[in-house]
Design a protein around this motif. Sequence first.
Motif, PDB file in Angstrom:
ATOM      1  N   PRO A  76      -4.306  10.384 -11.851  1.00  0.00           N
ATOM      2  CA  PRO A  76      -4.128   9.996 -10.452  1.00  0.00           C
ATOM      3  C   PRO A  76      -2.756   9.367 -10.216  1.00  0.00           C
ATOM      4  O   PRO A  76      -2.257   8.609 -11.039  1.00  0.00           O
ATOM      5  CB  PRO A  76      -5.247   8.970 -10.241  1.00  0.00           C
ATOM      6  CG  PRO A  76      -6.300   9.364 -11.197  1.00  0.00           C
ATOM      7  CD  PRO A  76      -5.571   9.864 -12.406  1.00  0.00           C
ATOM      8  N   MET A 106      -3.707  -1.876  -7.272  1.00  0.00           N
ATOM      9  CA  MET A 106      -2.424  -1.195  -7.503  1.00  0.00           C
ATOM     10  C   MET A 106      -1.227  -2.110  -7.271  1.00  0.00           C
ATOM     11  O   MET A 106      -0.131  -1.804  -7.699  1.00  0.00           O
ATOM     12  CB  MET A 106      -2.318   0.022  -6.592  1.00  0.00           C
ATOM     13  CG  MET A 106      -3.430   1.027  -6.836  1.00  0.00           C
ATOM     14  SD  MET A 106      -3.088   2.611  -6.090  1.00  0.00           S
ATOM     15  CE  MET A 106      -3.428   2.282  -4.390  1.00  0.00           C
TER      16      MET A 106
ATOM     17  N   LEU B 159     -13.157   6.604  -7.046  1.00  0.00           N
ATOM     18  CA  LEU B 159     -12.311   5.780  -6.175  1.00  0.00           C
ATOM     19  C   LEU B 159     -11.429   4.863  -7.011  1.00  0.00           C
ATOM     20  O   LEU B 159     -10.214   4.785  -6.800  1.00  0.00           O
ATOM     21  CB  LEU B 159     -13.196   4.956  -5.238  1.00  0.00           C
ATOM     22  CG  LEU B 159     -12.462   3.955  -4.348  1.00  0.00           C
ATOM     23  CD1 LEU B 159     -11.746   4.688  -3.228  1.00  0.00           C
ATOM     24  CD2 LEU B 159     -13.407   2.916  -3.783  1.00  0.00           C
ATOM     25  N   LEU B 160     -12.038   4.190  -7.991  1.00  0.00           N
ATOM     26  CA  LEU B 160     -11.245   3.267  -8.813  1.00  0.00           C
ATOM     27  C   LEU B 160     -10.265   4.027  -9.702  1.00  0.00           C
ATOM     28  O   LEU B 160      -9.140   3.570  -9.901  1.00  0.00           O
ATOM     29  CB  LEU B 160     -12.157   2.331  -9.612  1.00  0.00           C
ATOM     30  CG  LEU B 160     -12.379   1.046  -8.809  1.00  0.00           C
ATOM     31  CD1 LEU B 160     -13.555   1.176  -7.879  1.00  0.00           C
ATOM     32  CD2 LEU B 160     -12.487  -0.162  -9.699  1.00  0.00           C
ATOM     33  N   HIS B 161     -10.698   5.191 -10.210  1.00  0.00           N
ATOM     34  CA  HIS B 161      -9.768   5.996 -11.012  1.00  0.00           C
ATOM     35  C   HIS B 161      -8.566   6.416 -10.167  1.00  0.00           C
ATOM     36  O   HIS B 161      -7.436   6.423 -10.632  1.00  0.00           O
ATOM     37  CB  HIS B 161     -10.472   7.230 -11.558  1.00  0.00           C
ATOM     38  CG  HIS B 161     -11.341   6.920 -12.743  1.00  0.00           C
ATOM     39  ND1 HIS B 161     -12.098   7.870 -13.372  1.00  0.00           N
ATOM     40  CD2 HIS B 161     -11.554   5.765 -13.407  1.00  0.00           C
ATOM     41  CE1 HIS B 161     -12.752   7.295 -14.369  1.00  0.00           C
ATOM     42  NE2 HIS B 161     -12.454   6.018 -14.402  1.00  0.00           N
ATOM     43  N   SER B 162      -8.858   6.790  -8.906  1.00  0.00           N
ATOM     44  CA  SER B 162      -7.770   7.274  -8.057  1.00  0.00           C
ATOM     45  C   SER B 162      -6.747   6.159  -7.807  1.00  0.00           C
ATOM     46  O   SER B 162      -5.600   6.432  -7.472  1.00  0.00           O
ATOM     47  CB  SER B 162      -8.313   7.802  -6.727  1.00  0.00           C
ATOM     48  OG  SER B 162      -8.648   6.733  -5.873  1.00  0.00           O
ATOM     49  N   MET B 163      -7.176   4.908  -7.968  1.00  0.00           N
ATOM     50  CA  MET B 163      -6.223   3.798  -7.815  1.00  0.00           C
ATOM     51  C   MET B 163      -5.641   3.396  -9.162  1.00  0.00           C
ATOM     52  O   MET B 163      -4.978   2.368  -9.258  1.00  0.00           O
ATOM     53  CB  MET B 163      -6.933   2.587  -7.197  1.00  0.00           C
ATOM     54  CG  MET B 163      -7.480   2.838  -5.815  1.00  0.00           C
ATOM     55  SD  MET B 163      -8.400   1.395  -5.254  1.00  0.00           S
ATOM     56  CE  MET B 163      -9.143   2.037  -3.766  1.00  0.00           C
TER      57      MET B 163
END
Lengths: 257, 263
Positions: A76, A106, B159-163
């Motif tokens: 990602p 992030m 969702l957390l992986h995407s962040m």
Amino acid sequence: MVRPITITAVERSFAVEGEAPVRALAPVHLTVAGGEFLSLVGPSGCGKTTLLRIIAGLLPATAGEVRIGDDVVRAPDPRVGIVFQKPTLLPWRSVMENCLLPVEIMRPFSPAEGRERAEALLHLTGLWDFRDRLPRELSGGMQQRAAIARALVPDPEILLMDEPFSALDEFTRERLNEELLRLCAERPKTVIFVTHNIGEAVFLSDRIGVMAPRPGRLGAVIDLATLPRQRDAGLRKHPAYFDKMAETRAAFDELLA
Amino acid sequence: MTPTERRQARNARLVTIGTAVVLIALWQTAAGLHLVSGLILPPPMDVVRAFRDGVIGGMWFEDILVTLEETVIGFAVGLVTALVLGALFAYAETVRRGLYPYLLALQTFPKIAIAPLLVAWLGYGMAPKVVISALLAFFPVYANTLAGFLEIDPAMVDLLHSMRATRWQELCKLRLPNAVAFIVPSLDVALVLALLGAIAGELTGATAGLGNVITQRTFLGDTAAVYAVLILLAGTGLVCRAAINATISAIRRFRPGLAASVR
Ligand SMILES: Nc1ncnc2c1ncn2[C@@H]1O[C@H](COP(=O)(O)OP(=O)(O)OP(=O)(O)O)[C@@H](O)[C@H]1O
Ligand SMILES: [Mg+2]
């Protein structure tokens, strides 16, 4: 500078026990220009979610590659925001706290700046008065708006949306479509938007990719450059809007025939 | 509340009180007319007297404390072990699968049956009671901890992986809060089981505790005192439940969302 997305010969199959593997995606080629709004339309099971997950770096492709700018996607990318089919809000966090999750994880900017952005986006999405509510206290449309606000908080360069409005009624969907375009206009970004709804795709997009199942593949790509630039409720009554809907439908008939 | 609901609530209360009145009246009649031997069914007033002497008079004060201490320590040990093992095994899939047959065997095994052995090993003090108590309290919490860490909406993991969340962030921001909602409802079951374990241990062999009072008084033929202890234990169970409910309300006040899926 908003980077383009280049999809080259991306394939994906899933192993099924005791059977031949499912080909979720036959080789897909597609380039999405920087700043473009592209919709993917297709019937259930044609691999839209699979393609989106590959672009997001959440699922590896069986073959081929996706590039964002010059970088091959392997994991990602923090500059990519995602809105899932379900709102996927953490049930123990308030709307505001959900919007702050990407900032906490992030750290794209300072906590104060992140909070400022979250506040601004909650105002823009009309959720300000609900910022301290829990997700279960919100209607489906409000939850989806919160999910969009959350995706926009880190100011993503690329936004991937998987049927974000499919669970909503027609009126709410149309209102949120207009809202989404306003939100995206805040800063140029590349958007890939998955939907079942042809009207929605025509209303929102610069181009539409038409997909077909078994195996999942991308057929025609329809250019909407001839539509009026002004995308508001008036467009839905414009003859060109209906022409483009008919053109998209025809592309389907051809692809599925 | 609508009038119908109010009427229903009032009738339910009438049934509750009526049942008590009828039972006590039957009891008084049966005991008063000597239909049943006093060794089996002492008159209600004798039980009230025994309760007054034992509980309010403070005769059983030590015993109450001992049983409570065993229960609380057993509960705490069982709880902490279950939380730690549940969390570890959620991540160590190979170990979890490898040990599953043993845990299943231990879970289905009637653990009270090892009480005499534990007393033989560990003596007449608190230790064997705490062990049984912890063993009983362990399983409901362990099962729910495991479920809380593993049964997570895959979209939330995405969702957390995407962040690009680290494993540590995923644990703190997703798996732990998710697990709380699963764990909290198992606590009152675990606490009641911890009390059961303590009493079972005391009945097997003890020098103090409410279970010991029961054994002693039964031996002496003082049935009224035994009844009084049983009533006291029923009350203790209710207090345990109330304590857990207070914990849930505290969580709810502190973090409303965390308790959102609890009950
Ligand atoms: N994890 C998986 N394991 C096995 N098969 C899968 C998996 N994910 C998707 N598939 C298969 O791949 C195909 C495409 O699925 P995908 O979810 O991408 O479709 P979709 O176009 O998003 O459909 P919908 O509009 O219903 O969401 C389907 O046939 C599906 O069964
Ligand atoms: Mg899908």
